[in-house]
Design an enzyme around this catalytic site. Structure first.
Site, PDB file in Angstrom:
ATOM      1  N   ASP A  85       0.848  -1.189  -0.037  1.00 15.69           N
ATOM      2  CA  ASP A  85      -0.057   0.158  -0.123  1.00 15.69           C
ATOM      3  C   ASP A  85       0.843   1.371   0.122  1.00 15.69           C
ATOM      4  O   ASP A  85       1.507   1.700   0.970  1.00 15.69           O
ATOM      5  CB  ASP A  85      -0.763  -0.025   1.285  1.00 15.69           C
ATOM      6  CG  ASP A  85      -1.743   1.317   1.303  1.00 15.69           C
ATOM      7  OD1 ASP A  85      -2.105   1.731   0.038  1.00 15.69           O
ATOM      8  OD2 ASP A  85      -2.267   1.431   2.412  1.00 15.69           O
ATOM      9  N   ASP A 281      -1.731   5.401  -6.790  1.00 13.21           N
ATOM     10  CA  ASP A 281      -2.221   4.499  -5.573  1.00 13.21           C
ATOM     11  C   ASP A 281      -2.167   3.221  -5.811  1.00 13.21           C
ATOM     12  O   ASP A 281      -3.414   2.701  -6.693  1.00 13.21           O
ATOM     13  CB  ASP A 281      -3.634   5.200  -5.098  1.00 13.21           C
ATOM     14  CG  ASP A 281      -4.049   4.587  -3.896  1.00 13.21           C
ATOM     15  OD1 ASP A 281      -3.156   3.747  -3.295  1.00 13.21           O
ATOM     16  OD2 ASP A 281      -5.200   4.799  -3.475  1.00 13.21           O
TER      17      ASP A 281
END
Ligand SMILES: *[C@@H]1O[C@H](CO)[C@@H](O)[C@H](O)[C@H]1NC(C)=O
Ligand SMILES: *[C@@H]1O[C@H](CO)[C@@H](O)[C@H](O)[C@H]1NC(C)=O
Length: 426
Positions: A85, A281
């Site tokens: 992440d 992202d």
């Protein structure tokens, strides 16, 4: 993946007492080597320049909707599948804090802490609570809580243990790194059956920042995603920087990796949509444009498809826009000729521009029904004010986040070929 922004808020709660009771009184588990014995054998550092570690990635954009990486932690090392992440800093694994208060069933047994708590006064504990006053109510431990954009969270305590890292130069290192022992997890909307999260953000508490402090490698992280996996890397040894398009990290969306503002190009022509704030992202499978740019994109795609043998497939609920052909499609290569490439153009300093090219494969999927669907979605619908470049659009590229130079770079790459050394990268 942690969903949309992957935004992380670190909060302090009232969980201290619970751990005070549980972890510190945990019976020490039989270990062949005590953590404090090997802490003194931590590498005294190699030349961090050109040093790298590469991890194979498993997963895909569709149908799985996530990628994961295997890390080996502990003594003896045990495998954990973690969700990479770039939108958060802390790495954590589900943890048997005698017992786990709230864990979900992961692919591997829970991590067992062995009296290896990070103390409250440790600089890493401060780094984790950077924006807040953190009172050391329990000086022997460092509590954390991370919450994610998809409403998932993890509460736990920092521990320190050995990680197995095979460097691309052939050396194996066992650095002791702090990470979260999570004993209270709430899976969010984008939950996947994994053992924890690998935080790849910009903060000081990341694994890569700790490796940099130990002078093992530069504070650089990158990924190369493919249709069936790819790889993740730490350090600057697996790419040729002269072949990378670099753009400065923007300070405007500071909690994210953002290359700044871009103009949206469709089929080589401007769409008139300029100054779109962009965030990269890895926690988002699909890409998102704000409502106006999204509307323009849909109109342009629809216009391109008129007169082509594709028909809207409203019955296909996979994504908001799908089209069917005369026969079901097996592969994007069967259908890519009907779609135009798109690009983001960044005004990169004075007079120079850098382009992030997205071929049709970077915004289309073939659904399980054999239809072709748009993998760029309406960001306004999910309440974001910026635009997201998600996994789908980062495929077949190395995307590099250089936290020391504060630059984001990208370069075309064959991501199914896992590099062993710099000379091995095409
Ligand atoms: C590291 O290398 C060793 C020896 O080559 C190998 O047995 C091991 O599986 C590798 N570990 C990881 C985590 O890649
Ligand atoms: C995007 O979402 C917003 C908010 O739900 C909505 O008002 C808008 O019409 C949507 N745009 C398109 C092009 O569908």
């Amino acid at each position: 993946m942690k969903g949309f922004g992957g935004k992380v808020v670190v909060l302090l709660l009232f969980v201290v007492v619970f751990l005070g009771l549980c972890v510190s009184s945990a019976p020490s588990h039989a270990q062949p080597q005590k953590w404090w014995q090997s802490i003194f054998s931590v590498s005294s550092g190699v030349n961090p320049i050109g040093s790298s570690v590469v991890f194979p990635l498993h997963g895909d954009v569709y149908p799985s909707g996530f990628y994961y990486v295997e890390l080996n932690i502990g003594q003896p090392p045990k495998p954990y599948f973690l969700d990479p992440d770039t939108g958060s800093d802390l790495t954590w694994v589900q943890c048997d804090a005698t017992p786990c208060y709230k864990c979900t069933k992961g692919p591997h047994p829970l991590y067992k802490p062995n009296n290896n708590l990070v103390i409250c006064r440790d600089p890493l504990c401060a780094a984790l609570h950077s924006s807040e006053e953190y009172n050391c109510d329990y000086p022997d431990q460092c509590d954390y809580e991370v919450t994610y954009a998809d409403n998932g969270y993890s509460i736990g305590v920092l521990v320190k243990d050995a990680f197995v890292l095979n460097l691309t130069n052939g050396e194996q290192h066992h650095p002791h790194l702090a990470f979260g022992c999570g004993y209270n997890q709430q899976p969010g909307a984008s939950y996947h059956l994994l053992d924890g999260v690998l935080g790849l953000g910009k903060g000081k508490s990341t694994i890569i920042s700790q490796l940099n402090t130990q002078r093992l490698m530069r504070n650089v992280v990158g990924h190369c995603l493919s249709e069936r996996g790819g790889f993740l890397f730490f350090g600057d040894g697996v790419y040729d920087t002269s072949r990378v398009v670099w753009t400065p990290m923007s300070r405007d969306y500071s909690e994210h990796y953002s290359p700044g503002f871009a103009e949206f190009i469709f089929g080589g022509k401007t769409t008139g949509h300029k100054n779109l704030p962009i965030v990269f992202d890895s926690g988002s499978s699909y890409s998102y444009l704000n409502s106006q740019a999204y509307q323009a994109f849909i109109s342009l795609v629809t216009k391109e498809l008129s007169g082509k043998p594709l028909e809207e497939a409203e019955e296909d609920q996979t994504l908001p826009f799908c089209w069917k052909g005369k026969k079901p499609f097996k592969n994007i290569r069967n259908v890519r000729r009907y779609f135009k490439p798109i690009a983001l153009s960044f005004a990169n300093g004075w007079k120079s521009k850098s382009h992030f090219e997205i071929p049709p494969e970077g915004y289309l999927i073939i659904s399980s029904n054999g239809n072709v669907c748009l993998g760029i979605l309406n960001g306004t619908e999910i309440g974001i004010t910026y635009n997201i470049i998600g996994d789908i659009s980062m495929q077949d590229k190395m995307v590099i986040y250089d936290n020391e130079k504060q630059m984001i770079g990208w370069a075309a790459a064959s991501c199914d070929r896992i590099p062993k050394s710099k000379t091995d990268v095409d």
